[in-house]
Design an enzyme around this catalytic site. Sequence first.
Site, short mmCIF file in Angstrom:
data_model
loop_
_atom_site.label_atom_id
_atom_site.label_comp_id
_atom_site.label_asym_id
_atom_site.label_seq_id
_atom_site.Cartn_x
_atom_site.Cartn_y
_atom_site.Cartn_z
N SER A 1 0.85 -1.18 0.00
CA SER A 1 0.00 0.00 0.00
C SER A 1 0.89 1.23 0.00
CB SER A 1 -0.90 0.02 1.24
OG SER A 1 -1.55 1.27 1.38
N TYR B 1 -1.84 -0.49 10.32
CA TYR B 1 -1.87 -0.71 8.87
C TYR B 1 -0.58 -0.25 8.21
CZ TYR B 1 -3.75 -0.87 4.12
OH TYR B 1 -3.95 -1.17 2.80
#
Length: 257
Positions: free
Chosen positions: A139, A152
């Site tokens: 990501s 995350y």
Amino acid sequence: MKPLIFITGASSGIGQALAARFHESGYRLALTARRTAEIESWAAGRGIGVGDAQVYGADVAQVDSIVAAGRACIESQGVPDVVIANAGISVGIDTEDRGDLDVLAETLAINNVGLAATFHPFVAPMRLRGSGRLVGIGSVAAIRGLPGHGAYCASKAGVVAYCESLRGELRGSGVKVVTLCPGYVDTPLTQGNRYGMPFLLTPAEFADRAFGAIEVGTSYRVIPWQMGVIAKLMRALPNALFDRAVQGRGRKKRRHE
């Protein structure tokens, strides 16, 4: 025989879109998720028969579960040409909250250990065959830590570093390691975000661009490229400027929210 792709987290979002894109290009599918009924319904709705797709139930948070799914795929369908470790979660955390430490542990178990466990059954047979592509879904959140996104961001930074390490280990074997870093994609993981999402892609748009990168074995790519430019600019900012820029930014929802 048609080439074979193994995808985790295939019941929705990016995983499902990737399955559709690769099927359209002539791949057989090995699809893995906890919610197998959803995958089976999706495949039936597209007219994808058992000969072209098989579904394996597995929990990526449990190492033995996902390893068993990989081995079952090899026994039933053969060694895949492509493996995509896509399954992941994204939940906000607050380190002051004891319960959120458990969320952090779960995030790392799924996004990092689960990714390595997904690859594990296929490394040796791919190396023996002399070909294959192992794809880790990172990501742009891996580039810099964002307030409220500690779990995350840490997990996706770990994906990037792990895949880079594995790429070095497999250099010269014929097995390629591909790291893809999506920007914002309109999936259940992002639909509750409380901040702007520039260059938002549909899952199908992401899958189409990812397909090309995976087919050629690109080592690292940010999708879309505009988010790659933004990520590089963010990385280049001095800490003081970066911290000021993200102060007050909306935070990822925590589990109880």
